[in-house]
Design a protein around this motif. Structure first.
Motif, PDB file in Angstrom:
ATOM      1  N   SER A 216     -23.426 -23.371  -6.250  1.00 24.74           N
ATOM      2  CA  SER A 216     -24.498 -22.782  -7.062  1.00 24.74           C
ATOM      3  C   SER A 216     -24.012 -21.597  -7.887  1.00 24.74           C
ATOM      4  N   ALA A 217     -22.845 -21.078  -7.571  1.00 26.99           N
ATOM      5  CA  ALA A 217     -22.288 -19.943  -8.310  1.00 26.99           C
ATOM      6  C   ALA A 217     -21.131 -20.353  -9.220  1.00 26.99           C
TER       7      ALA A 217
ATOM      8  N   ALA B  35     -26.986 -14.109  -3.758  1.00 26.53           N
ATOM      9  CA  ALA B  35     -25.672 -13.550  -4.110  1.00 26.53           C
ATOM     10  C   ALA B  35     -24.877 -13.185  -2.850  1.00 26.53           C
ATOM     11  N   ALA B  36     -25.532 -12.584  -1.873  1.00 20.83           N
ATOM     12  CA  ALA B  36     -24.846 -12.228  -0.621  1.00 20.83           C
ATOM     13  C   ALA B  36     -24.351 -13.488   0.090  1.00 20.83           C
ATOM     14  N   ASN B  37     -25.141 -14.532   0.046  1.00 19.28           N
ATOM     15  CA  ASN B  37     -24.724 -15.787   0.682  1.00 19.28           C
ATOM     16  C   ASN B  37     -23.591 -16.462  -0.066  1.00 19.28           C
ATOM     17  N   VAL B  38     -23.514 -16.263  -1.371  1.00 20.10           N
ATOM     18  CA  VAL B  38     -22.352 -16.758  -2.114  1.00 20.10           C
ATOM     19  C   VAL B  38     -21.103 -16.067  -1.568  1.00 20.10           C
ATOM     20  N   GLY B  39     -21.155 -14.752  -1.413  1.00 21.63           N
ATOM     21  CA  GLY B  39     -20.009 -14.028  -0.862  1.00 21.63           C
ATOM     22  C   GLY B  39     -19.634 -14.506   0.530  1.00 21.63           C
ATOM     23  N   LEU B  40     -20.632 -14.670   1.391  1.00 23.20           N
ATOM     24  CA  LEU B  40     -20.362 -15.167   2.748  1.00 23.20           C
ATOM     25  C   LEU B  40     -19.782 -16.574   2.719  1.00 23.20           C
ATOM     26  N   SER B  41     -20.289 -17.396   1.812  1.00 23.00           N
ATOM     27  CA  SER B  41     -19.784 -18.776   1.739  1.00 23.00           C
ATOM     28  C   SER B  41     -18.303 -18.797   1.393  1.00 23.00           C
ATOM     29  N   ARG B  42     -17.871 -17.890   0.538  1.00 21.64           N
ATOM     30  CA  ARG B  42     -16.468 -17.862   0.136  1.00 21.64           C
ATOM     31  C   ARG B  42     -15.562 -17.493   1.313  1.00 21.64           C
TER      32      ARG B  42
END
Length: 171
Positions: free
Chosen positions: A37-38, A134-141
């Motif tokens: 999604s990002a 956005a925080a979950n994008v960071g965690l996903s990475r």
């Protein structure tokens, strides 16, 4: 031991803790979708949608700010040349193939926080949802094994700072 070595040691410990989570496989599956999604093409689609619905100043902020963010991001990537976890740690393989060689900072996280900041300015009632994403994008990475935690923290700061600067100058 210098400060960068200390940060890296804490990063490796935190990364290892994340990789040892009981539900890591589920988190990795979810992480793939959140990370997707990002991806950049979705930001272009969002900009086009906003342009055609009359949010031309928002699109201007997004274009100028994102160009600034990408410039700083590339300078940091090429300057620090920090290895990704799969290259820095023995016996570890990431769950996806990253789009470039280096880890610092996280471009997905930077882009996500950039978008969250910009969109929160125009749609403040959505800010909790946007920053949660956005925080979950960071965690996903991190859970996908392509970034250390500080890569995502700096990515979040970079994206937010570029959005704040673009909004401050253009609005």
């Amino acid at each position: 031991m210098n400060i960068l070595q200390n940060i890296h040691a804490v990063d490796v410990q935190t990364f290892s803790w994340c990789m040892a989570r009981k539900h890591r496989v589920l988190l990795t599956r979810i992480g793939r979708a959140v990370s997707f999604s990002a991806d950049g093409p979705l930001y272009v689609a969002a900009a086009l949608l906003f342009w055609f619905t009359g949010y031309k100043v928002l699109v201007l902020v997004m274009v100028v700010g994102f160009l600034l963010e990408r410039l700083v991001y590339l300078v940091l990537k090429k300057g620090f040349k920090r290895n990704r976890p799969a290259d820095a740690l023995d016996n570890f393989s990431s769950f996806i193939i990253p789009s470039d060689q280096f880890s610092f900072p996280s471009g997905h996280t930077s882009g996500a926080f950039f978008m969250a900041y910009c969109l929160s300015e125009w749609f403040p009632s959505m800010n909790i949802m946007l920053y949660f994403w956005a925080a979950n994008v960071g965690l996903s990475r991190v859970f996908l094994g392509v970034h250390f935690p500080t890569d995502t923290v700096i990515g979040a700061l970079l994206g937010s700072a570029c959005a704040a600067l673009a909004i401050g100058v253009l609005v």
